[in-house]
Each structure stands twice: as C-alpha cells, then as structure tokens.
Design an enzyme around this catalytic site. Sequence first.
Site, mmCIF file in Angstrom:
data_model
loop_
_atom_site.group_PDB
_atom_site.id
_atom_site.type_symbol
_atom_site.label_atom_id
_atom_site.label_comp_id
_atom_site.label_asym_id
_atom_site.label_seq_id
_atom_site.Cartn_x
_atom_site.Cartn_y
_atom_site.Cartn_z
ATOM 1 N N ASP A 36 18.611 -24.055 -17.219
ATOM 2 C CA ASP A 36 18.162 -25.340 -17.770
ATOM 3 C C ASP A 36 18.704 -25.580 -19.168
ATOM 4 O OD1 ASP A 36 16.230 -26.452 -15.792
ATOM 5 O OD2 ASP A 36 15.267 -24.507 -16.105
ATOM 6 N N GLY A 146 11.652 -30.825 -19.238
ATOM 7 C CA GLY A 146 11.502 -30.441 -20.648
ATOM 8 C C GLY A 146 10.819 -29.095 -20.857
ATOM 9 N N PHE A 147 9.870 -28.778 -19.986
ATOM 10 C CA PHE A 147 9.098 -27.554 -20.195
ATOM 11 C C PHE A 147 8.755 -26.871 -18.870
ATOM 12 C CE2 PHE A 147 8.327 -30.434 -23.672
ATOM 13 C CZ PHE A 147 8.514 -29.618 -24.786
ATOM 14 N N ASP A 179 12.194 -28.987 -8.386
ATOM 15 C CA ASP A 179 12.092 -28.243 -9.643
ATOM 16 C C ASP A 179 10.842 -28.670 -10.407
ATOM 17 O OD1 ASP A 179 12.588 -26.930 -12.044
ATOM 18 O OD2 ASP A 179 14.418 -28.051 -12.515
HETATM 19 C C1 DX5 Z 1 11.812 -28.146 -16.480
HETATM 20 C C2 DX5 Z 1 12.933 -27.330 -15.898
HETATM 21 C C3 DX5 Z 1 12.506 -26.344 -14.883
HETATM 22 C C4 DX5 Z 1 11.510 -25.309 -15.371
HETATM 23 C C5 DX5 Z 1 10.577 -25.087 -14.235
HETATM 24 O O1 DX5 Z 1 12.325 -29.212 -17.160
HETATM 25 O O2 DX5 Z 1 13.909 -28.172 -15.303
HETATM 26 O O3 DX5 Z 1 13.615 -25.719 -14.254
HETATM 27 O O4 DX5 Z 1 12.061 -24.089 -15.758
HETATM 28 O O5 DX5 Z 1 9.556 -24.278 -14.653
HETATM 29 P P1 DX5 Z 1 8.271 -23.997 -13.757
HETATM 30 O O6 DX5 Z 1 8.743 -23.392 -12.463
HETATM 31 O O7 DX5 Z 1 7.467 -23.063 -14.594
HETATM 32 O O8 DX5 Z 1 7.595 -25.323 -13.539
HETATM 33 ZN ZN ZN Z 2 15.509 -27.235 -14.087
#
Ligand code: DX5
Ligand code: ZN
Length: 219
Positions: A36, A146-147, A179
């Site tokens: 990411d 974002g997170f 995702d």
């Molecule tokens: C969020 C990212 C994701 C993130 C998913 O913006 O694109 O790939 O790492 O994290 P989890 O699986 O914890 O929701």
């Molecule tokens: Zn991602």
Amino acid sequence: MAELIVAPSLLSADFSNLEREIELVKKSKAKWIHFDVMDGHFVPNISFGSKVLADVSKLSDLFLDVHLMITDPDKYAETFVRAGADLITFHYEVFDDYDVCLELIQKIKALGAQVGISVKPKTVTNAVLPLLRHLNLILVMSVEPGFGGQKFQEQALSKIRDLRKYIDRNHLKCLIEVDGGIDEFTGPRCREAGVDVLVAGSYLFGHADLPERVERLFE
Ligand code: DX5
Ligand code: ZN
C-alpha cells in the site's frame, strides 16, 4: 469458482523486521504480497515508497501487488514497476475519466506489468465497467482507503456480485480483489459474492499463527 488468491497487506507488518514477516508469509498459502503506497494527499496517511518495494522484492518470489493511493499514479507507475511491482493498481477517482484511465492502463502494460483499477466505497462500479476488458484486476475497497484495521463495509458485497456477473457474462479475464476489514468472517462472504483475491492486513500481521490464519480464509 477460480482458485482463491490471498494477498497479505504489508501495511500492518512490523517494519523493523520485514524479513521475518515475509518468511511467515512464505510459510503460508498466500501467493501475493499487497503493498500500500500512500502519499498523504490522496489519503490522509503516508506509508512507504519504491525503495522499500525494491528491498521487499529481494526477499521472495511472491507476486507483488502494488496499490497506489496517490494523486500522481501516472508520474510514479514506472518507478514502481522498475522496483519490482508485478501489478500496479491506481484509483479511478484520481482521474474520473475513461480516456485518461485507459492511457495509463496502456502505459503500465507497456512497461511490462499487470494493471488494476481501484474504487473507493462511495464510487459506483458502473463508471469502471467499460474499462474492465483492459484490466487484469478491479479492486473494490471495503473501507475508506488510508488505514488498516477498519471495519468492513457491507456494500462492497453487492459491488462484488455485480462485477462478477458483468465479468462472467462478458467472458472477461479481470480478477476481482477486495481490500479492507477482511478476516475469517468477511473473507468467506466476499468469496461467496465472487471475489478472486482477498487482501488482509491486520487480520494476518502481528500474529505468529499467520499461516493458519491464511488457511482459514480458504475454508
Ligand atoms: C487501506 C489499505 C489496505 C489495508 C487493509 O487503505 O488499502 O490494504 O492494509 O488493512 P486491513 O486488512 O487491516 O483492513
Ligand atoms: Zn490496499
């Protein structure tokens, strides 16, 4: 149903020991690593860039699935391909335009990588349907990008179902990836809806039993 692909998201890994984290992934049934990239503009967070990707690519032969959450994917795509990306996904919302998206898709393909487009939770999938025949992957965000560690948003399921129907009806090869908030409960529900690739970050990293957790996503 095609075989499931699991893509652990490195965002939740311990960066002080990436080698150990990737060794754990290698012991699992996961075939991809999800990477990411965040620029603090397209999303309100900053993660890591192409140098980290280049170093990660030396640690394994896993398929490198690069998710660009940045405002200038056209400017940086080449850098990430050179750093080892096998697939580059950029966000539809950056351009919100068929022709500009198609131009970047073709540029990335010419660089020798596969290409995906991602849609945020509030973006309707109708907008991307005409692009699917040019894509290797469509990424449905099930959280606001974002997170890591956010709760799965249910509306992703109907998007996945609609995309599955469209892709099958038109005999396209495009994979569907989801995702955000994926775990042993939400993962199988996305699978039933027709997803091909499950990204999971906080469910997998930070847990010594990562290989067993990956296994549960296949059940
Ligand atoms: C969020 C990212 C994701 C993130 C998913 O913006 O694109 O790939 O790492 O994290 P989890 O699986 O914890 O929701
Ligand atoms: Zn991602």
